[in-house]
Design an enzyme around this catalytic site. Sequence first.
Site, PDB file in Angstrom:
ATOM      1  CB  SER A  97      -0.906   0.030   1.233  1.00 32.93           C
ATOM      2  OG  SER A  97      -1.601   1.264   1.268  1.00 32.93           O
TER       3      SER A  97
ATOM      4  CE  LYS B 140      -3.032  -2.441  -0.193  1.00 33.44           C
ATOM      5  NZ  LYS B 140      -4.053  -2.113  -1.129  1.00 33.44           N
TER       6      LYS B 140
ATOM      7  CG  HIS C 285      -4.679  -0.773   3.964  1.00 35.99           C
ATOM      8  ND1 HIS C 285      -5.005  -0.221   2.738  1.00 35.99           N
ATOM      9  CD2 HIS C 285      -3.839   0.105   4.549  1.00 35.99           C
ATOM     10  CE1 HIS C 285      -4.384   0.934   2.597  1.00 35.99           C
ATOM     11  NE2 HIS C 285      -3.668   1.163   3.683  1.00 35.99           N
ATOM     12  CG  ASN C 286      -7.331  -1.493  -0.256  1.00 31.50           C
ATOM     13  OD1 ASN C 286      -6.272  -1.340   0.355  1.00 31.50           O
ATOM     14  ND2 ASN C 286      -7.393  -1.461  -1.560  1.00 31.50           N
TER      15      ASN C 286
ATOM     16  CD  GLU D 153      -7.527   3.192   0.268  1.00 32.55           C
ATOM     17  OE1 GLU D 153      -6.449   2.638   0.547  1.00 32.55           O
ATOM     18  OE2 GLU D 153      -7.962   3.260  -0.900  1.00 32.55           O
TER      19      GLU D 153
HETATM   20  C1  6PG Z   1      -3.282   1.452  -1.522  1.00 31.99           C
HETATM   21  C2  6PG Z   1      -4.594   1.711  -2.191  1.00 31.99           C
HETATM   22  C3  6PG Z   1      -4.615   1.061  -3.533  1.00 31.99           C
HETATM   23  C4  6PG Z   1      -5.643   1.645  -4.462  1.00 31.99           C
HETATM   24  C5  6PG Z   1      -7.024   1.174  -4.215  1.00 31.99           C
HETATM   25  C6  6PG Z   1      -8.085   2.142  -4.635  1.00 31.99           C
HETATM   26  O1  6PG Z   1      -3.319   0.870  -0.468  1.00 31.99           O
HETATM   27  O2  6PG Z   1      -2.250   1.844  -2.067  1.00 31.99           O
HETATM   28  O3  6PG Z   1      -5.623   1.181  -1.440  1.00 31.99           O
HETATM   29  O4  6PG Z   1      -4.706  -0.302  -3.313  1.00 31.99           O
HETATM   30  O5  6PG Z   1      -5.575   3.018  -4.481  1.00 31.99           O
HETATM   31  O6  6PG Z   1      -7.151   0.023  -4.981  1.00 31.99           O
HETATM   32  O7  6PG Z   1      -9.238   1.443  -4.544  1.00 31.99           O
HETATM   33  P1  6PG Z   1     -10.593   1.873  -5.198  1.00 31.99           P
HETATM   34  O8  6PG Z   1     -10.344   2.129  -6.664  1.00 31.99           O
HETATM   35  O9  6PG Z   1     -11.446   0.682  -4.992  1.00 31.99           O
HETATM   36  O10 6PG Z   1     -11.022   3.097  -4.470  1.00 31.99           O
END
Ligand code: 6PG
Length: 480
Positions: free
Chosen positions: A132, A186, A189-190, A193
């Site tokens: 990430s 991970k 994590h998302n 996010e």
């Molecule tokens: C990271 C981000 C990366 C990416 C996501 C965006 O940890 O670096 O999470 O994995 O930016 O895939 O996800 P979406 O397109 O689903 O918002």
Amino acid sequence: MSATPACAQIGVIGMAVMGSNLARNLAHHGYRTAIYNRTTATTVKVAHDFPQEGFVVAESLPEFVASLERPRRMILMVKAGVATDATIDALIPLLDKDDIIVDGGNSFFQDTRRREARLRDLGLHFVGSGISGGEVGALEGPAIMPGGSQHSYHYVGRILEDISAKYEGEPCCAHIGPDGAGHFVKMIHNGIEYADMQFIGEAYELLRAAGFTTREAADIFATWNTGDLSSYLIEITAEVLRHDDPTTGLPLVDVITDAAGMKGTGTWTVQEALNLGVPASTIAEAVFARATSSSPELRAAGQEALTGPDQHIEVEDRDEFTEQVRQALWASKVVAYAQGLDEIRVGAEEYGWSIDVASVARIWRAGCIIRARLLDRIANEYAANHLVTLLEAPSIAEGLAQAQVSWRRVVASAVEAGVPAPGFASALTYYDQVRAPRLNAALTQGLRDFFGAHTYRRIDRPGSFHTLWSDDRSEVRVSD
Ligand code: 6PG
């Protein structure tokens, strides 16, 4: 230089921006790195653009494999899904026992489990590793969440730790657990996010509804970033809000279409939460909020047919309101972390991983998208206490107790003014649910028993019971 036999310590497959930046990061840490892309022109261009990295350029997969020292270590930075399987299929006949493939893409953890088992049967190692931090993170130090055998971590862990972000000198990388554990973490994590960004969006909308300009909101986020809320996402929120569109002169955020995209990792987090029976409601609300935003027909019909308050919040004391929103944002964020970490705990039990949640929180302290000051506190709380939920951690429970009056006011104001705040509201609901001595589930059980003889348990004696609702309403004990 082009590939000569076995001179590279590690290789990267996939030269899109994440892959090329990760390869450069490896080179910056002194690793002789082989690079390969399906389209040779791309590989050559990367080597040409960054001659100082001394990449070993491979024009074919056999050449790439031949360029690696043994046991061969290679990182896949290709699109998750079909492309990852196709690359693995092409690699397998070229590899020897004990070679290690690291998948650095956003792969679904169940795919990682399948791939790891398959490669293990062939005497190979597969490390599903969450990475990430976006493009900059890949280059300057991402947070890295590797899953796989201890043996494979012995061979790749040091390298991954070297290229990872550092928090006060500690690498933001540690072995998460076997097979899919790294990609599972991970995925969570998302999910967090998604929730984090939804809360930020709600805080911004509430400030706007209370009459703050976008520029004023930007300054508020910048101030918040100096305190408890300090995090990468709050920091870049101030930057995005401060940016004016060069064409119209308006804040860029006002000319961006309000339909959020998603690649799917948040959806996986929620689907898996449903599979595991973990109430990840804030993450679900964030995914649904994106879906609602991207449903033009639904929104057009709603705008046409539905009435309600004008989405204006009357505020007497602007500073007081700002502080209330800050506290609501902090408390909601804590709930999203609690739900995500709960999903890790339950997922680890389900899949037979022993994941150290404190170590996960430590990894997330730098490099990744959700990096935040709060994570250091979370790591310390998990290290010091045996926690079922983050919410019970002493310093967290105390913080929530202090924030809750503001949190309730903000949710009430949003509801009253008709400003959608599903994240804040569901976070608060979860807080009230988990602390409630009794939930409305008793009535649900009564109803289920009424229409389907699904039975219920009693608070005063053991066993399962059924009431003969359509007969004399006597109660029968169905089982122990
Ligand atoms: C990271 C981000 C990366 C990416 C996501 C965006 O940890 O670096 O999470 O994995 O930016 O895939 O996800 P979406 O397109 O689903 O918002």
